[in-house]
Enzyme design. Structure first.
Site, PDB file in Angstrom:
ATOM      1  N   ARG A  88     -14.608 -13.940  -3.414  1.00 35.32           N
ATOM      2  CA  ARG A  88     -14.898 -13.773  -2.243  1.00 35.32           C
ATOM      3  C   ARG A  88     -16.301 -13.975  -1.871  1.00 35.32           C
ATOM      4  NH1 ARG A  88     -14.171  -8.001   1.108  1.00 35.32           N
ATOM      5  NH2 ARG A  88     -15.955  -7.575  -0.504  1.00 35.32           N
ATOM      6  N   HIS A 209      -6.489  -8.335   9.670  1.00 27.98           N
ATOM      7  CA  HIS A 209      -6.954  -8.915   8.427  1.00 27.98           C
ATOM      8  C   HIS A 209      -6.316  -8.166   7.338  1.00 27.98           C
ATOM      9  CE1 HIS A 209      -9.389  -9.587   4.843  1.00 27.98           C
ATOM     10  NE2 HIS A 209      -9.607 -10.722   5.235  1.00 27.98           N
ATOM     11  N   ARG A 212      -8.215  -2.254   5.473  1.00 27.72           N
ATOM     12  CA  ARG A 212      -9.861  -2.072   5.083  1.00 27.72           C
ATOM     13  C   ARG A 212     -10.632  -2.605   6.230  1.00 27.72           C
ATOM     14  NH1 ARG A 212      -9.186  -6.387   1.297  1.00 27.72           N
ATOM     15  NH2 ARG A 212     -10.440  -7.845   1.745  1.00 27.72           N
ATOM     16  N   HIS A 273       1.204 -11.657   0.846  1.00 30.05           N
ATOM     17  CA  HIS A 273       1.127 -11.355  -0.346  1.00 30.05           C
ATOM     18  C   HIS A 273       1.945 -10.124  -0.777  1.00 30.05           C
ATOM     19  CE1 HIS A 273      -2.279 -14.043  -0.487  1.00 30.05           C
ATOM     20  NE2 HIS A 273      -2.782 -13.221   0.358  1.00 30.05           N
ATOM     21  N   ASP A 324      -2.437 -20.692   1.696  1.00 27.71           N
ATOM     22  CA  ASP A 324      -3.472 -19.806   1.924  1.00 27.71           C
ATOM     23  C   ASP A 324      -4.980 -20.290   1.467  1.00 27.71           C
ATOM     24  OD1 ASP A 324      -4.824 -17.435   1.611  1.00 27.71           O
ATOM     25  OD2 ASP A 324      -3.962 -16.482   0.106  1.00 27.71           O
TER      26      ASP A 324
END
Length: 451
Positions: A88, A209, A212, A273, A324
């Protein structure tokens, strides 16, 4: 750009997968609105004037989960070891370099690569909304508009899943990289997204998204926006165990339960996912007919884990597929990988038929993107289809009637010969008709955003 044709056209399909069987000699007429007007089986020779497609023709493939700019990470993130979280950090650096112009160029090339792979519709999970630092562009939707125009330039359909991304974690403000993702509040996100308008090749959907990244008290705002417009709503769900742990610490429940409690789940919602789920999570997703988008090539590339796709489908969650992060762009590989992952987990074979896997890659993927009238070769459906060669080193040998099995378990994106969208030939004989040199377009646009 309109994807519709302006004159009746006939295609003759040497072999066609019609959902339950492969039929030889299928004549398919396309009406002037880009839909299948007639379909005739048992046509031994091409009708006069028909365009001949040799090989196996299947409905256009639906890439239900894409982050177009992640294509710039291919190979770069393979250097060294790490986890999703170290990956990330590299992704953030690329995101910081995007501008509306550079994103158009990159996305156009990526969507052209998708067309070459037989993909006719992409669900773009879009969260890079503003300039670095979070300042809106003069047109607050400049980045989203760039993606919509890129899809048009590449000749494919797009469902822009405009994404609410408001926090770095539970109770944490966006970090320096994430500020350009955030509208501040869900209400401000909704106000901005209302200015985006659908068009002939593009639908507008919504996304959370992750739990979190959107505070619990604001989840309902995003869900309500999608409900009022009957729009698709997608959400990254339980991709990482760390997210599950943090959600339990903050709210005393799993992310799936949190989404259920705030009205996010339902038949127009797709969890992406759905990797690390409890039995209750699976029951909640299945019981609400919330979809599941599996992205096996990314999930294995990021060492995420293997999601319980079989159990989810049995519980009532429709399956779709996405590329993805674009470690590869190959929906046939995604379909194959879902079955092979389940074999590795269970040490038994045959969890899905080839037809079931193709359905996930076609009809169910399009439905997850708000296009239930795509993904089928039948009268009235959108004339979106792709042809896979049956005479390559990968596909030669099996009987044509086993074309579905050959496509799923042997073929790759390299075997796609033709892609037709709205009756219009976008890829002909393996060459993109609108982007003449896709490799150069990819190389140039990626170099521009890597910095």
């Amino acid at each position: 750009m309109s994807l519709n044709m302006h004159a009746l056209k006939t295609y003759w399909l040497e072999h066609a997968w019609l959902g339950s069987s492969v039929e030889p000699g299928v004549a398919l007429d396309v009406s002037d609105d880009g839909r299948i007007a007639a379909l005739r089986t048992g046509t031994e020779t091409p009708p006069p004037g028909a365009e001949v497609l040799r090989g196996l023709t299947v409905p256009g493939l639906a890439n239900a989960h894409s982050h177009a700019f992640h294509r710039a990470l291919r190979s770069v993130v393979q250097v060294g070891s790490g986890t999703f979280w170290t990956w990330r950090d590299v992704m953030y650096k690329v995101a910081q370099n995007l501008t509306p112009d550079s994103y158009f160029d990159l996305a156009r090339a990526v969507y052209a690569e998708m067309a070459l792979a037989g993909i006719t519709n992409v669900g773009e999970f879009h969260y890079v909304h503003h300039a670095p630092g979070g300042t809106p562009y003069a047109d607050p939707n400049a980045m989203g508009e760039a993606l919509i125009e890129a899809a048009a330039a590449a000749g494919i359909r797009i469902t822009l899943l405009d994404t609410a991304y408001l926090s770095s974690g539970f109770g944490e403000a966006p970090n320096e990289h994430q500020r350009r993702f955030s509208d501040g509040t869900a209400e401000a996100w909704a106000e901005r997204v209302c200015a985006l308008k659908p068009r002939g090749h593009a639908l507008i959907g919504a996304a959370v998204h992750s739990v979190r990244a959107v505070p619990a008290g604001q989840l309902a705002t995003v869900a309500r926006w999608a409900e009022e417009r009957q729009a698709p709503l997608h959400v990254h769900l339980s991709e990482q165990t760390a997210e599950n742990d943090a959600c339990r610490a903050a709210h005393g429940c799993t992310p799936t339960r949190l989404l259920a409690d705030h009205g996010v789940l339902g038949p127009r919602t797709t969890g992406v996912h759905n990797t690390h789920l409890t039995d209750e999570d699976i029951a909640l997703l299945g019981g609400t007919a919330t979809g599941t988008c599996m992205c096996p090539t990314t999930e294995r590339d990021l060492a995420d884990g293997i999601g319980p796709a079989g159990r989810l489908q049995q519980a009532g969650s429709p399956l779709s597929l996405g590329s993805d992060s674009h470690a590869v762009i190959d929906l046939l590989e995604e379909a194959r990988a879902m079955e092979l992952n389940e074999r590795l987990r269970s040490r038994t074979r045959g969890h899905w038929t080839a037809a079931a896997l193709l359905t996930a890659a076609t009809a169910d993927g399009h439905a997850a993107l708000g296009l239930p009238d795509a993904g089928r070769l039948e009268v009235g459906a959108l004339a979106d289809f792709t042809t896979i060669a049956l005479d390559t080193v990968r596909t030669a040998g099996p009987l044509p009637r086993l074309g579905a099995e050959t496509a799923v378990f042997a073929a790759s994106a390299a075997d796609v010969r033709h892609t037709v969208v709205g009756g219009r030939h976008i890829v002909r004989d393996g060459v993109h008709t609108l982007v003449p040199d896709v490799p150069s377009a990819l190389a140039d646009s990626i170099a521009a955003v890597r910095g």
